[in-house]
Enzyme design. Structure first.
Site, PDB file in Angstrom:
ATOM      1  N   GLY A  19       0.808  -1.225   0.000  1.00  0.00           N
ATOM      2  CA  GLY A  19       0.000   0.000   0.000  1.00  0.00           C
ATOM      3  C   GLY A  19       0.840   1.274   0.000  1.00  0.00           C
ATOM      4  N   GLY A  20       0.190   2.332  -0.454  1.00  0.00           N
ATOM      5  CA  GLY A  20       0.853   3.637  -0.570  1.00  0.00           C
ATOM      6  C   GLY A  20       1.363   4.143   0.769  1.00  0.00           C
ATOM      7  CG  HIS A  41      -6.188   7.005   5.787  1.00  0.00           C
ATOM      8  ND1 HIS A  41      -5.234   7.059   4.813  1.00  0.00           N
ATOM      9  CD2 HIS A  41      -5.518   7.112   6.960  1.00  0.00           C
ATOM     10  CE1 HIS A  41      -4.041   7.167   5.372  1.00  0.00           C
ATOM     11  NE2 HIS A  41      -4.188   7.204   6.677  1.00  0.00           N
ATOM     12  CG  ASP A  69     -13.172   6.064  -2.240  1.00  0.00           C
ATOM     13  OD1 ASP A  69     -12.630   5.869  -1.146  1.00  0.00           O
ATOM     14  OD2 ASP A  69     -13.058   5.306  -3.217  1.00  0.00           O
ATOM     15  CE  LYS A  81      -4.711  11.726  -5.919  1.00  0.00           C
ATOM     16  NZ  LYS A  81      -4.189  12.435  -4.760  1.00  0.00           N
TER      17      LYS A  81
HETATM   18  C1  GDG Z   1      -8.823   4.168   2.371  1.00  0.00           C
HETATM   19  C2  GDG Z   1      -9.927   5.118   1.903  1.00  0.00           C
HETATM   20  C3  GDG Z   1      -8.260   6.397   0.597  1.00  0.00           C
HETATM   21  C4  GDG Z   1      -7.060  -2.960  -5.395  1.00  0.00           C
HETATM   22  N1  GDG Z   1      -7.236  -4.156  -5.936  1.00  0.00           N
HETATM   23  C5  GDG Z   1      -6.055  -4.772  -5.914  1.00  0.00           C
HETATM   24  C6  GDG Z   1      -5.129  -3.907  -5.347  1.00  0.00           C
HETATM   25  N2  GDG Z   1      -5.783  -2.784  -5.036  1.00  0.00           N
HETATM   26  C7  GDG Z   1      -5.148  -1.601  -4.445  1.00  0.00           C
HETATM   27  C8  GDG Z   1      -5.191  -0.434  -5.389  1.00  0.00           C
HETATM   28  C9  GDG Z   1      -5.062   0.728  -4.434  1.00  0.00           C
HETATM   29  C10 GDG Z   1      -5.743   0.225  -3.168  1.00  0.00           C
HETATM   30  O1  GDG Z   1      -5.856  -1.183  -3.290  1.00  0.00           O
HETATM   31  C11 GDG Z   1      -7.141   0.779  -2.990  1.00  0.00           C
HETATM   32  O2  GDG Z   1      -7.060   2.162  -2.907  1.00  0.00           O
HETATM   33  P1  GDG Z   1      -7.997   3.036  -1.975  1.00  0.00           P
HETATM   34  O3  GDG Z   1      -7.735   4.448  -2.229  1.00  0.00           O
HETATM   35  O4  GDG Z   1      -9.398   2.582  -2.141  1.00  0.00           O
HETATM   36  O5  GDG Z   1      -7.418   2.672  -0.529  1.00  0.00           O
HETATM   37  P2  GDG Z   1      -7.956   1.974   0.818  1.00  0.00           P
HETATM   38  O6  GDG Z   1      -6.773   1.759   1.661  1.00  0.00           O
HETATM   39  O7  GDG Z   1      -8.748   0.781   0.516  1.00  0.00           O
HETATM   40  O8  GDG Z   1      -8.933   3.042   1.472  1.00  0.00           O
HETATM   41  C12 GDG Z   1      -9.607   5.703   0.540  1.00  0.00           C
HETATM   42  C13 GDG Z   1      -7.194   5.477   1.175  1.00  0.00           C
HETATM   43  O9  GDG Z   1      -7.590   4.912   2.425  1.00  0.00           O
HETATM   44  C14 GDG Z   1      -5.884   6.224   1.386  1.00  0.00           C
HETATM   45  O10 GDG Z   1      -6.032   7.250   2.317  1.00  0.00           O
HETATM   46  O11 GDG Z   1      -7.896   6.771  -0.714  1.00  0.00           O
HETATM   47  O12 GDG Z   1     -10.595   6.622   0.174  1.00  0.00           O
HETATM   48  O13 GDG Z   1     -11.162   4.404   1.852  1.00  0.00           O
HETATM   49  O14 GDG Z   1      -3.733   1.003  -4.149  1.00  0.00           O
HETATM   50  O15 GDG Z   1      -4.172  -0.560  -6.318  1.00  0.00           O
HETATM   51  N3  GDG Z   1      -3.832  -4.222  -5.190  1.00  0.00           N
HETATM   52  C15 GDG Z   1      -3.419  -5.444  -5.618  1.00  0.00           C
HETATM   53  N4  GDG Z   1      -4.291  -6.330  -6.159  1.00  0.00           N
HETATM   54  C16 GDG Z   1      -5.591  -6.052  -6.323  1.00  0.00           C
HETATM   55  O16 GDG Z   1      -6.348  -6.878  -6.830  1.00  0.00           O
HETATM   56  N5  GDG Z   1      -2.141  -5.761  -5.480  1.00  0.00           N
END
Ligand code: GDG
Length: 737
Positions: free
Chosen positions: A26-27, A160, A367, A374
């Site tokens: 994750g980021g 978040h 969201d 991004k």
């Molecule tokens: C919270 C907040 C906010 C998805 N499918 C696969 C996979 N992913 C990765 C994506 C992306 C991440 O999961 C989802 O991004 P989100 O922004 O929805 O992040 P969350 O952590 O779930 O949510 C959200 C975030 O926090 C950050 O502050 O943006 O609004 O709800 O990176 O690429 N990764 C892999 N396989 C998948 O099938 N490897």
């Protein structure tokens, strides 16, 4: 620095008595990587699985090598704190699904206990010099729990997910506890300015604390709420997209989907993601544009999540039905409109999907940010491709070149997909380039730096403030110079300085304790005590007239020496009052609870009893409305604490105080005040005067005290010093030297 989040950036996997650790891609883990891995820093959190007691020690040791500090959750905590209160109460409410929220006091208790468990562990490690950065809605009580034990520590909190509007947030039975918990932090970060607004509105209404702009002051601590839009490691996604592996996968993908136009969507299974709306819009697109049938493919990726929870189970059933309905209706022997995957993929496959997709649909109903949008932008190395983005995602505030949709408007949504599929290449490139510039500049490292920069600013500010706080040694020095003064002059503001701020204007009458204090200080023949106030002279006379104190009333329009008559400034006129009054009356009739106070040379519009928020809105309107009229009449419009005051520009407490400074050849001067009208007094004082601001706002004063209670304590000391004996002061002097 201690980073705290519910989950550690690794997941423990236990198999056959062996523990292995799977790092998160994750980021957040990437962005914070450079920080928590530094010597002395730590990341504290749950390792993501139940760990048996006998294995805990080993897990602690294993993780310690990577600066990770595990907090072990019990089964009940996982159930009630994490899956329960966090995911079934806070998550739906904060994503504007209040009817999905379950209110269960027992679960809140466990949430509290789990937060306390984190706090206890943190307190074993943390010192006041540390910076603690807490993440997300699972830990909202934590900042205050830590603050209580370590008042001087610097705490940042980042949410978040969205912070909902006050109207939604107020439904939560534990709204007050959660807000109080958050205000233990020094910097509270959100993704967007709207989240900041909602948070400030909730704190002012629920906790009844007010601030200026995005700052709040609680228990004399300045708290900043600000927007820090999170991002991704742009370079990593760009490089991945440029790799030969991704290029090969992209080619394969295109072949397998018959070189159709590709539309992708990637989401976790969640009702906030707008999965059903998206499918409906896609269905409408195929219905309205039959020419697209056989030519487009929607690669629909849904990552399984919480699928034992009823709401998620229902969503999955509906989603499966809708997909099968669309595929059933439109498929041919050689084509299927939706390729649906209910599983997760490796990041290099994701990269190929991003790269191959002509259109990405990122259209949540709500969201916090959404990083998929991004990542798609970063992966478009040839700048070809269109992002269709929901205006309900935090990302929409930055990625304004995307095609924006309201996901509930499926009719417009269908047309936007059509527009995306038909967008000229030049336009695609122009939009994509602009978005890439934004994401590459404001990447995850920038986000981390901005947040930490803000925390450091606050820490520096706190340190600066603490040097101005009147501590024991400053107090002793003051006592000594007081003692050696023989012509002492003390300017004491009244409201907010010697009495607390009251809801009713006339409730601020001096109590016995204050009267005794003033009597004690003013009875010393070496002291001249001047009460400086904006109040009208009749009130001040009736409250304090019997004491041997001088009084400056109405900011200096009226004044008197204790044994003399009330005088007023001859050069002032009040002929302007009817004009201004008629304007103020319009606002009074529009604003229930507000009223006008008339003084000899000023008019004050009070709004302390009006609906929260409305009063300050009106105060701004009045100030704007009177701007030119007031200037023409030589007047000043002052915004005070729940009051707007209009007065002659030349009248201020500083000008008034000069009269005393000139006639008293004082050898000890002290001025204490709490609001901006007292700044004029501070500015008028000579360099060697002791000036004290009550409250921590920016001030001309040299020192500060927290509240009227501390002012009274200081006055008590002064009063005792007047009667103290010589020997004690000699001893003090020696000690201070
Ligand atoms: C919270 C907040 C906010 C998805 N499918 C696969 C996979 N992913 C990765 C994506 C992306 C991440 O999961 C989802 O991004 P989100 O922004 O929805 O992040 P969350 O952590 O779930 O949510 C959200 C975030 O926090 C950050 O502050 O943006 O609004 O709800 O990176 O690429 N990764 C892999 N396989 C998948 O099938 N490897």
């Amino acid at each position: 620095m201690l980073i705290v989040s519910n989950r550690l950036p690794v997941k423990i996997i236990q198999k056959d008595g062996l523990s292995t650790y799977q790092p998160s891609e994750g980021g957040l883990a990437t962005g914070l990587g450079s920080i928590y891995k530094e010597e002395g820093n730590l990341w504290i959190g749950w390792p993501g699985a139940l760990v048996a007691d006998k294995d805990k020690e080993k897990v602690i040791q294993d993780l310690d090598n990577d600066n990770l500090y595990p907090i072990f959750l019990t089964e009940k905590e996982i159930l009630d704190y994490y899956e329960g209160f966090s995911n079934e109460t806070l998550w739906p409410l904060f994503h504007y699904f209040p009817t999905y929220s379950i209110y269960n006091p027992e679960q809140f208790e466990v949430y509290k206990q789990a937060n306390q468990k984190f706090a206890d562990e943190i307190l074993k490690i943390a010192t006041e010099d540390d910076v603690i950065w807490i993440h997300d809605y699972q830990q909202m009580l934590l900042p205050e729990m830590i603050r209580r034990k370590l008042p001087g520590v610097t705490i940042g909190f980042f949410l978040h997910i969205p912070f909902p509007s006050y109207e939604v947030f107020r439904m939560l039975p534990w709204r007050k506890e959660l807000l109080t918990g958050l205000t233990g932090a020094d910097v509270i970060g959100f993704h967007t300015y709207d989240d900041v607004r909602h948070f400030l509105s909730a704190t002012s209404r629920i906790l009844n604390v007010n601030g200026t702009a995005n700052e709040l002051v609680i228990d004399d601590r300045k708290i900043v709420a600000d927007a820090f839009p999170i991002s991704i490691d742009y370079k990593k996604y760009k490089q991945l997209a440029e790799s030969t592996e991704t290029k090969r996968n992209e080619r394969k993908l295109k072949e397998l989907t018959g070189h159709n136009r590709l539309i992708i969507s990637i989401d976790r299974l969640d009702y906030s993601k707008g999965i059903l709306h998206r499918l409906q819009a896609y269905k409408l697109l195929l219905e309205r544009h039959p020419e697209l049938r056989g030519k487009v493919t929607l690669v629909h990726l849904v990552v399984p999540s919480r699928d034992k929870v009823t709401k998620y189970k229902e969503l999955k059933e509906e989603m499966d039905m809708l997909i099968s309905d669309i595929n059933g209706q439109y498929s041919s022997f050689s084509w299927q409109p939706i390729q649906h995957f209910y599983r997760s993929f490796r990041i290099d496959i994701l990269s190929a999907l991003y790269k191959a997709a002509d259109v990405a649909l990122v259209t949540p109903l709500r969201d916090g940010m959404n990083l998929v949008s991004k990542e798609y932008v970063a992966s478009k190395t040839d700048q070809r491709g269109v992002l269709v983005l929901s205006e309900m995602a935090g990302a929409s505030r930055e990625l304004s070149e995307a095609l924006m949709v309201n996901p509930s408007d499926i009719w417009d949504y269908a047309e936007k997909i059509y527009q995306a599929l038909n967008m000229p290449v030049e336009e695609q490139k122009r939009r994509m380039t602009a978005m890439q510039q934004t994401v590459s500049k404001f990447d995850i490292f920038n986000w981390v730096n901005n947040f930490i920069g803000r925390l450091e600013e606050i820490k520096a500010w706190q340190q600066e403030l603490s040097t101005r706080n009147i501590n024991e040694s400053i107090r002793q020095k003051m006592a000594i110079s007081y003692h050696y003064g023989s012509r002492r002059l003390l300017f004491l503001d009244y409201d907010g300085t010697m009495v607390s701020f009251k809801k009713q204007v006339n409730e601020a009458k001096p109590d016995d304790e204050l009267l005794k204090l003033l009597e004690c200080i003013s009875s010393d023949p070496h002291n001249t005590v001047v009460i400086t106030s904006g109040r009208d002279y009749h009130t001040l006379e009736s409250w304090l007239g019997h004491l041997p104190v001088d009084i400056i009333a109405e900011h200096g329009a009226w004044y008197k020496e204790y044994d003399g008559p009330w005088r007023h400034r001859r050069d002032l006129n009040a002929g302007w009052k009817p004009d201004i009054r008629s304007v103020l009356e319009v606002y009074t009739s529009r604003t229930p609870g507000s009223f006008i106070e008339e003084k000899s040379y000023s008019l004050a519009w009070h709004y302390r009893k009006t609906e929260s928020g409305l009063g300050s809105l009106r105060a701004q309107e009045i100030t704007a409305d009177l701007k030119y009229l007031a200037a023409d009449l030589g007047l000043q419009v002052l915004q005070g604490d729940k009051v707007v005051e209009v007065k002659n520009i030349s009248v201020n407490k500083g000008t008034a105080a000069k009269r005393w400074l000139e006639k008293t050849d004082a050898d000890f001067i002290m001025a204490i005040g709490d609001d901006h009208t007292d700044e004029d007094t501070f500015k008028a004082m000579p360099a060697d005067a002791i000036t004290i601001k009550v409250g921590s706002n920016v001030s001309e004063a040299t020192y500060y005290l927290r509240s009227y209670i501390e002012v009274r304590a200081l006055l008590r000391e002064i009063c005792t010093a007047s009667t103290d004996d010589e020997d004690e002061h000699e001893a003090l002097l020696e000690e201070a030297n």
